[in-house]
Write a protein that holds these residues in place. Structure first.
Motif, short mmCIF file in Angstrom:
data_model
loop_
_atom_site.label_atom_id
_atom_site.label_comp_id
_atom_site.label_asym_id
_atom_site.label_seq_id
_atom_site.Cartn_x
_atom_site.Cartn_y
_atom_site.Cartn_z
N HIS A 183 1.38 -1.21 0.27
CA HIS A 183 0.27 0.14 0.04
C HIS A 183 1.05 1.37 -0.33
O HIS A 183 0.43 2.03 0.89
CB HIS A 183 -1.26 0.12 1.23
CG HIS A 183 -2.01 -0.91 0.82
ND1 HIS A 183 -2.14 -2.48 1.44
CD2 HIS A 183 -3.55 -0.87 0.48
CE1 HIS A 183 -3.31 -2.73 0.66
NE2 HIS A 183 -4.16 -1.83 0.84
N GLY A 184 2.22 1.33 -0.33
CA GLY A 184 3.11 2.86 -0.78
C GLY A 184 2.28 3.30 -1.98
O GLY A 184 3.65 4.69 -1.34
N VAL A 185 2.00 3.87 -1.97
CA VAL A 185 1.26 5.18 -3.15
C VAL A 185 0.75 5.86 -2.08
O VAL A 185 1.23 6.50 -2.72
CB VAL A 185 0.57 4.26 -4.58
CG1 VAL A 185 0.35 5.66 -5.37
CG2 VAL A 185 1.08 3.64 -5.41
N THR A 186 -0.12 5.70 -1.74
CA THR A 186 -0.13 6.72 -0.91
C THR A 186 0.67 6.69 0.43
O THR A 186 0.67 7.97 1.10
CB THR A 186 -2.19 6.25 -0.28
OG1 THR A 186 -1.88 5.34 0.29
CG2 THR A 186 -2.69 6.96 -1.81
N GLY A 187 0.70 5.45 1.42
CA GLY A 187 1.26 5.61 2.21
C GLY A 187 3.11 6.21 2.06
O GLY A 187 3.41 7.09 3.07
N SER A 188 3.90 6.17 0.82
CA SER A 188 5.35 6.55 0.93
C SER A 188 5.04 7.93 0.60
O SER A 188 6.24 9.15 1.31
CB SER A 188 5.71 6.22 -0.21
OG SER A 188 4.70 5.77 -1.41
N HIS A 189 3.90 8.81 -0.08
CA HIS A 189 3.47 10.42 0.38
C HIS A 189 3.75 10.47 1.46
O HIS A 189 3.86 11.72 1.98
CB HIS A 189 2.02 10.58 -0.83
CG HIS A 189 3.30 9.99 -2.35
ND1 HIS A 189 2.81 9.14 -2.90
CD2 HIS A 189 3.85 11.55 -2.64
CE1 HIS A 189 3.43 9.27 -4.06
NE2 HIS A 189 4.11 10.38 -4.34
#
Length: 434
Positions: A374-380
């Protein structure tokens, strides 16, 4: 971020649809000699770029070091889906860590998507941004879980979800595979590599410097002024940020046991023309809610981009097309035998708890990783929180830093095997609707 252990060194992107359709072609600048910065960022994926942009907007001199090219790893290979939340559910976080932690995470799980849209709008990034994502259910148990999720998220102030029965979901996605689902109007999808390339351009417009094709061989993270070393140069900074995630390799030994690389696979069909609009008339992205899930959407040129599957340890299957095609044709029987133009794999970093991690190693070196798919939103989101901490506001950073992390059973040698065994139980539950 690709290191000398995980990157061949020729600067080439994988043979993906995203690489073939990228709208910015960069001339890489290689790190040579010693340079200095306020902040040195290791890794030019979403975490590093978000951190760097937020700091550069505050006036910091930021230098970024990337072993391959911008978005070479998971940030430029993923499903392109803006899906809110973490891999671990708010229920799980509340149960493990208490009501306060649940309320804290519940207050920010939609923030990552807002950050993406703010950056895209402010810096005029062309990445085919679309709105809406659908959670698809195969079983009554899945529907019950989605109904609970909707109620739980509403209790934290998020009333952006709509339950879908079979007739309702079929208006959005033309398949008989699902019995229902849930629509999140704040989700969406985009071209992930073009997003990273646009963010890199935004960073440079703010005065940031990016070195590519410069694999990192060592990080002096215990130093008062941390130093990032490559074979041909170094960056000394007041603060360093480690954002290598699944492609960090063994450059920072203290972080190796915290996460495990996991491979997921994707394909892109030939352009489908009018057939595409008939298959997903809503033009939203879709993911089902099984443990080993499928996810798909339409590209701007009307290809079906379809992904799924996992390989613990990060190895690639021998034939990605053969692995993904049956799932694609199960959901969309009318695409049986469709030509697949591109097939590729990419690694994400899995944490044992399925909760991403951020913290410090040494006095002035920060890290963030372990988004667990779930890195697209979490990373930002994590990039923004890291920037807050470096700027002196530790409130949100400290909340995440204090969440306990658990090493994988079996250690480095057997963690993939143990995780595979564990996943069989969840696949059994999915298969029998439990």
């Amino acid at each position: 971020m690709a290191t000398n252990e995980s990157y061949a060194g020729n600067g080439a992107y994988p043979d993906s649809y995203y690489a073939a359709s990228r709208n910015i072609v960069r001339t890489p600048k290689v790190l040579e000699g010693a340079v200095t910065a306020d902040v040195a960022v290791l890794g030019a994926g979403y975490s590093g770029l978000s951190t760097a942009i937020h700091l550069a907007e505050k006036g910091y001199k930021v230098v970024m070091v990337e072993g391959a090219g911008i978005g070479w790893g998971a940030s430029g290979r993923n499903g392109g889906q803006i899906v809110n939340g973490l891999n671990a559910s708010l229920d799980t976080i509340k149960r493990r860590y208490g009501d306060q932690a649940g309320a804290f995470v519940g207050s920010l799980v939609q923030e990552g998507g807002k950050i993406i849209r703010r950056i895209v709008s402010q810096y005029d990034i062309d990445c085919d941004m679309k709105t809406g994502n659908i959670y698809a259910a195969y079983t009554p148990a899945h529907m019950k879980d989605l109904e609970h999720k909707k109620a739980l998220w509403k209790s934290y102030g998020m009333d952006d979800h709509q339950m879908l029965d079979k007739a309702a979901i079929q208006k959005l996605v033309k398949t008989d595979a699902y019995i229902g689902g849930m629509l999140d109007t704040t989700g969406g999808h985009m071209h992930p590599l073009n997003l990273t390339l646009g963010e890199a351009k935004a960073l440079e417009s703010l005065g940031g410097v990016i070195y590519e094709q410069s694999p990192v061989i060592r990080v002096e993270h215990e130093a008062e002024k941390p130093v990032i070393h490559t074979a041909r140069g170094s960056v000394t900074a007041n603060t360093a940020v480690i954002c290598g995630n699944a492609y960090l390799g063994h450059v920072v030994p203290k972080l190796v046991s915290r996460v495990m690389p996991v491979s997921t696979q994707m394909v892109a069909t030939e352009p489908l023309g009018d057939r595409a609009d008939a298959l997903i008339p809503s033009d939203m992205c879709v993911e089902d809610v099984r443990y080993i899930l499928d996810y798909f959407r339409l590209s701007a040129d009307k290809r079906m981009i379809f992904g799924g599957g996992t390989v613990y340890g990060g190895t690639d299957p021998a034939d990605v097309r053969a692995k993904i095609r049956p799932n694609l044709e199960k959901v969309f029987p009318s695409l049986k035998g469709v030509k697949i133009d591109y097939a590729w794999s990419g690694n994400f970093a899995l944490s044992f708890s399925r909760v991403p991690q951020m913290g410090t190693i040494g006095k002035n070196t920060y890290f963030a990783h372990g988004y667990s798919g779930h890195g697209v939103t979490g990373s930002h989101l994590f990039g923004k929180i890291l920037s807050e901490a470096i700027h002196g506001d530790l409130a949100r950073f400290s909340q995440f830093e204090k969440l306990p992390w658990i090493p994988f059973p079996g250690g480095r040698m057997f963690r993939a095997q143990y995780s595979t065994i564990g996943s069989w139980w969840y696949q059994f539950k999915d298969a029998f609707g439990l």
